[in-house]
Structures are given as C-alpha cells and as structure tokens.
Design a protein around this motif. Structure first.
Motif, PDB file in Angstrom:
ATOM      1  N   SER A  57      -1.195   1.800   4.944  1.00 24.68           N
ATOM      2  CA  SER A  57      -1.986   1.077   3.943  1.00 24.68           C
ATOM      3  C   SER A  57      -1.351   1.295   2.581  1.00 24.68           C
ATOM      4  O   SER A  57      -0.881   2.396   2.278  1.00 24.68           O
ATOM      5  N   THR A  58      -1.345   0.250   1.758  1.00 29.69           N
ATOM      6  CA  THR A  58      -0.876   0.425   0.383  1.00 29.69           C
ATOM      7  C   THR A  58      -2.015   0.119  -0.568  1.00 29.69           C
ATOM      8  O   THR A  58      -2.836  -0.759  -0.313  1.00 29.69           O
ATOM      9  N   GLY A  59      -2.069   0.855  -1.658  1.00 21.00           N
ATOM     10  CA  GLY A  59      -3.084   0.620  -2.680  1.00 21.00           C
ATOM     11  C   GLY A  59      -3.456   1.929  -3.354  1.00 21.00           C
ATOM     12  O   GLY A  59      -3.839   2.887  -2.673  1.00 21.00           O
ATOM     13  N   SER A  60      -3.361   1.951  -4.683  1.00 20.19           N
ATOM     14  CA  SER A  60      -3.672   3.175  -5.436  1.00 20.19           C
ATOM     15  C   SER A  60      -5.162   3.470  -5.439  1.00 20.19           C
ATOM     16  O   SER A  60      -5.576   4.559  -5.826  1.00 20.19           O
ATOM     17  N   GLU A  61      -5.960   2.478  -4.999  1.00 17.79           N
ATOM     18  CA  GLU A  61      -7.411   2.670  -4.981  1.00 17.79           C
ATOM     19  C   GLU A  61      -7.897   3.331  -3.694  1.00 17.79           C
ATOM     20  O   GLU A  61      -9.081   3.621  -3.550  1.00 17.79           O
ATOM     21  N   LEU A  62      -7.008   3.574  -2.746  1.00 17.83           N
ATOM     22  CA  LEU A  62      -7.449   3.986  -1.400  1.00 17.83           C
ATOM     23  C   LEU A  62      -7.568   5.495  -1.252  1.00 17.83           C
ATOM     24  O   LEU A  62      -6.707   6.243  -1.722  1.00 17.83           O
ATOM     25  N   GLY A  64      -1.907  -4.828   2.320  1.00 17.37           N
ATOM     26  CA  GLY A  64      -2.022  -4.857   0.863  1.00 17.37           C
ATOM     27  C   GLY A  64      -0.671  -5.106   0.197  1.00 17.37           C
ATOM     28  O   GLY A  64       0.392  -5.031   0.823  1.00 17.37           O
ATOM     29  N   GLY A  65      -0.766  -5.449  -1.104  1.00 20.21           N
ATOM     30  CA  GLY A  65       0.452  -5.528  -1.916  1.00 20.21           C
ATOM     31  C   GLY A  65       1.371  -6.691  -1.629  1.00 20.21           C
ATOM     32  O   GLY A  65       2.580  -6.592  -1.862  1.00 20.21           O
ATOM     33  N   VAL A  66       0.842  -7.793  -1.097  1.00 20.17           N
ATOM     34  CA  VAL A  66       1.745  -8.928  -0.797  1.00 20.17           C
ATOM     35  C   VAL A  66       1.342 -10.208  -1.525  1.00 20.17           C
ATOM     36  O   VAL A  66       1.925 -11.253  -1.291  1.00 20.17           O
ATOM     37  N   VAL A 110       0.399   4.980  -2.646  1.00 18.74           N
ATOM     38  CA  VAL A 110       0.008   4.366  -3.924  1.00 18.74           C
ATOM     39  C   VAL A 110       0.951   3.204  -4.236  1.00 18.74           C
ATOM     40  O   VAL A 110       2.019   3.069  -3.634  1.00 18.74           O
ATOM     41  N   ASP A 111       0.524   2.355  -5.162  1.00 18.08           N
ATOM     42  CA  ASP A 111       1.318   1.176  -5.510  1.00 18.08           C
ATOM     43  C   ASP A 111       2.501   1.574  -6.396  1.00 18.08           C
ATOM     44  O   ASP A 111       2.528   1.316  -7.598  1.00 18.08           O
ATOM     45  N   ASP A 112       3.453   2.216  -5.788  1.00 22.95           N
ATOM     46  CA  ASP A 112       4.639   2.665  -6.513  1.00 22.95           C
ATOM     47  C   ASP A 112       5.850   2.431  -5.610  1.00 22.95           C
ATOM     48  O   ASP A 112       5.863   2.862  -4.455  1.00 22.95           O
ATOM     49  N   TYR A 134       0.854  -5.404  -9.366  1.00 27.82           N
ATOM     50  CA  TYR A 134       1.200  -4.153  -8.674  1.00 27.82           C
ATOM     51  C   TYR A 134       1.422  -4.375  -7.186  1.00 27.82           C
ATOM     52  O   TYR A 134       1.222  -3.484  -6.388  1.00 27.82           O
ATOM     53  N   ASP A 135       1.806  -5.587  -6.810  1.00 29.61           N
ATOM     54  CA  ASP A 135       1.984  -5.872  -5.383  1.00 29.61           C
ATOM     55  C   ASP A 135       3.344  -5.341  -4.927  1.00 29.61           C
ATOM     56  O   ASP A 135       4.351  -6.046  -4.848  1.00 29.61           O
ATOM     57  N   VAL A 136       3.302  -4.057  -4.596  1.00 26.35           N
ATOM     58  CA  VAL A 136       4.516  -3.259  -4.459  1.00 26.35           C
ATOM     59  C   VAL A 136       5.280  -3.539  -3.162  1.00 26.35           C
ATOM     60  O   VAL A 136       6.491  -3.379  -3.107  1.00 26.35           O
TER      61      VAL A 136
HETATM   62 MG    MG Z   1      -3.237  -3.581  -3.416  1.00 27.50          MG
END
Ligand code: MG
Ligand code: AMP
Length: 427
Positions: free
Chosen positions: A191-196, A258-260, A234-236, A265-267
C-alpha cells in the motif's frame, strides 16, 4: 481511454505460467499438478492381513469348526510394521495384526473372533502357545494383496489436476514425498500513502487504517495465491524505490495501491513511469479508471506489477478485472483470453433502487441481492446499491454487504427501478 477488455488483454499478454517446481506434499494443496504422476509404490505395497487374527495354512484348518476345533502352535507374533518373516510350517500359526505383512507358508487369515483367543475388548496381549481355530478358511481370506489398488508404474494423477486432500494422499501412498506443481503465485501486496497506518492502530488527525493490504491479501489467498505482505510506504519516491527493490526477490508479482492518479504526491506513477516498463492508462471503467501495469526485472525474471488506484472499492474491482485473471494464468489455471465472465455464471437482477452512471465508462456497482417472486410467481433477483450513497469508491465498509457487482455498460446513463442489470457474484 482504453476499454476494460483492452487493458485486460495487455495484462494477459504479458504474464506467463510460473515454471513448475518440486514441492513437499504439505505445500502442494490446491496447486495444479505440472506433470503426470505414476506409482513408484504399489498399493498395498505387500500382501498383508485385513484382520487381527492368525495366519495359517488352509489345509491345517480344513476340518475346523466350533464343535471340532483345530489346535495350532503359535510360533511368532506379527504386529503392523514388523519386518520379521517367520515361516508358517504345517501345524503352526502366526498371530498377526491388521496391516502386518503376510508370513511365508501361510495362505489365509483366521480372524481372532473365530478362535479361543477372542476374549473381548481390553483382552491381554500375551502370546498364547496354542491357538484353537474354530472355523475353516478359504485361500486368501482376509488377505489384502500387493497391488490390489494400484500397481507400480500405473498412472495415478494426470497433469493439470488440482491437488486436493485425496489427490495428495494418493501421491503419498504411491511413493511420493514431493510433487511437480505450478507453484502458488507469491503476490507482493504494497500500500502507498502517507496517511496509512496499520489496522487497529490509534489514528492521528488525517490518518486512516490501511484496509487495502488486508483486502488484496485476502483476495489473493481466495484465488489460490500466496500473499506476501509488504506493508505500506509513505508517498516518497526513495522509500518506494527501496521497498520495491528489496521485495522483488521474494515475489512473483506485485500489487500496489494508491498513488496512480493526478495528485501532487502520486509517487507510484512518479517512480515507475520513467522506467518505461510500467504503463499508466485511463481505463473506461468506474471505479478504477487510473491503472498502471508493467513488468519489473529481477535479474532475468519478469515480475508483473499492478499499480491499482487507492480507493478501496476501486482496488476490489480492479483486482477482479485484471489481477485475478492474471494470477490464474500464472498459476496454470487460466487462459490468456479470459472473457468478462470471470466468475460465471453472470446473473440477471431487477433494480430496486436506481442510480446514475458515468458517461463513457463501464460501471461496476456493488449491489445487495435479494430473492423474490414476480407477479407471475417466477423467482427473481432484486438488486440495490450496497452503499446508501451509491457508487462512491471510498465506501469501503459497505463493500462487505455486497453480494455482487452490477455491470452497467458505458452507453447507459442511468439505471432505473425495474431495469434488468447483469450482475457478477463476488468473493
Ligand atoms: Mg495516495
Ligand atoms: P490515491 O490514489 O493515493 O490518491 O488514494 C485515493 C484514496 O484512497 C485516498 O482517499 C486514500 O486515502 C485512499 N487510500 C489509499 N490507499 C489506501 C489504503 N491502503 N487503505 C485505505 N484507503 C486507502
């Protein structure tokens, strides 16, 4: 935009069945057998007794009856597993247990119930010097012959069979400790996302539980793959690159969520698009429009990667539309031209509560089904959206209520009460 079929065709063109591998029986459950298997052991492997009793010569007991018993000297004891081969000479008997190998010289078994040694449950195990036989016996009575079930070299399991408990016990009894199988696909779940944060963790403001990892891992296990949890990142760009690189050797395919989309920040897109091996497409579907797919290289190995959007309902639909068919091909169970009826049969349902549809995109609407009867008394299925709010792809908790996805084609603008829709049952 490309259609769902076009994207699925591109995915299926890029995946191939995994190379067969020899695995222990304990790891082979539900795998597809890669080669025909023949017996290297007969079943049974040797002549053995089907009863607890006495191994004797038929001619010695020809006249035996309740009123005219025959007395034989007991010369040995053969429990199951004994490697002894005591000879049964005229006038003698060997006490024998179920499954013990038939001793040379004997040609029949007299069950203990037909002797004077039958003294009921819990009877002592001392070996008698003499046994009184109270019935005659035919040659081969109560004898299980070597190869009666399967002989050495006989085909026992055909390539392509799905290995269940019975197939695996057949392999075990015919001499196999391992089998050549199409291995379970090891599916990395990231999973990607700094909120997770991990499920069950107390949230800071702005955080949400990572539910996609649980969803994808569960779906993967349901379709016979082995989920490999890769956590969340995280989104990095650097962090994502490192996680992907470290994980590659342990997986056969990867799903990221996520992130697409088009956010700042769609890493996932930022990291993978420049490598040129992952293509990001807009697919004419709702939910699940942004999709990434490609192949990462781990040495000479191609590792397919599915970059799904982040919203949980999008993940669910994307998984069923693209990932599951690909896993079927990789595990040797599917073909590369799977139709939309991935989960047949598609059913028809009558809409109870209408909804609107996105122009130009096929819609997959989670619906609750109920059985009912129409005015003519015919059985019908009724469908209504699983979430009160309709089609929101973030409405993850409502997904658990859904029985099916209603599939509404791109040219339909709305679904009204009484309309008939096609529904696909979901795991
Ligand atoms: Mg995201
Ligand atoms: P994204 O595609 O990264 O913009 O994410 C779209 C939406 O899905 C956002 O509201 C995210 O917070 C949510 N989301 C992304 N990943 C997850 C996840 N692993 N579990 C639950 N929700 C997620």
């Amino acid at each position: 935009m490309i259609t769902v079929e076009e994207h699925r065709a591109a995915v299926l063109a890029a995946v191939a069945p995994l190379e067969p591998r020899q695995v222990p029986l304990t790891e082979a459950l539900d795998c597809v057998l890669a080669e025909d298997v023949v017996a290297t052991l007969a079943v049974p492997p040797f002549d053995n007794s089907a009863m607890d009793g006495y191994a004797v010569r038929t001619e010695d007991v020809a006249t035996a009856a309740g009123t005219t018993p025959v007395r034989l000297h007991v010369v040995a004891d053969l429990p199951a597993g004994s490697g002894e081969r005591p000879e049964v000479l005229p006038g003698t008997a060997v006490r024998i247990m179920t499954g013990a190998p038939m001793p040379p010289g004997a040609d029949t078994i007299v069950p203990v119930e037909q002797t004077d040694q039958h003294v009921g449950p819990g009877a002592g195990s001392a070996l008698p010097e003499v046994v009184e036989i109270r019935a005659s016996a035919a040659v081969g009575a109560h004898l299980r012959r070597a190869g009666e079930d399967v002989s050495v070299g006989a085909p026992v399991l055909p390539a392509g069979v799905e290995l269940g408990a019975r197939e695996l016990s057949t392999a075990a009894s015919t001499g196999h400790g391992t089998l050549p199988v199409r291995p379970r696909v090891r599916l990395g779940v990231l999973s990607t996302g700094s909120e997770l944060v991990a499920p069950g963790t107390a949230l800071e403001h702005g955080q949400i539980p990572d539910s996609n990892s649980t969803l994808v891992a569960g779906l993967a296990a349901t379709s016979g793959a082995r989920p490999v949890p890769l956590g969340s990142v995280v989104d990095d760009a650097g962090a994502l690159r490192a996680r992907l690189r470290d994980s590659l050797p342990d997986v056969d395919a990867i799903v990221t969520t996520g992130g697409v989309s088009a956010g700042a920040y769609d890493v996932v897109k930022e990291v993978l698009a420049p490598l040129g091996e992952v293509t990001f497409s807009a697919v004419a579907m709702q939910p699940g429009k942004p999709q990434g797919f490609g192949v990462l290289r781990d040495g000479g190995r191609a590792v397919p990667i599915f970059c799904l959007p982040g919203n949980p309902v999008s993940v669910f639909v994307s998984y069923l539309a693209f990932v599951e068919p690909a896993l079927r091909v990789m595990s040797g169970q599917g073909t590369t031209d799977e139709p939309e009826t991935l989960r047949p049969p598609l059913l028809e349902a009558v809409v109870e509560v209408g909804w609107t549809c996105p122009p130009g995109r096929r819609q997959y609407m989670p619906v609750v089904l109920e059985e009912s009867e129409d005015d003519a008394g015919t059985r019908v299925l009724l469908a209504h959206p699983a979430a009160a709010g309709g089609s929101g792809s973030h409405l993850v908790a409502s997904l658990a209520r859904a029985h099916a996805l209603a599939i509404v084609e791109a040219d339909v603008e709305s679904v009204a009460v009484g309309d008939v829709v096609t529904v696909m049952m979901v795991p």
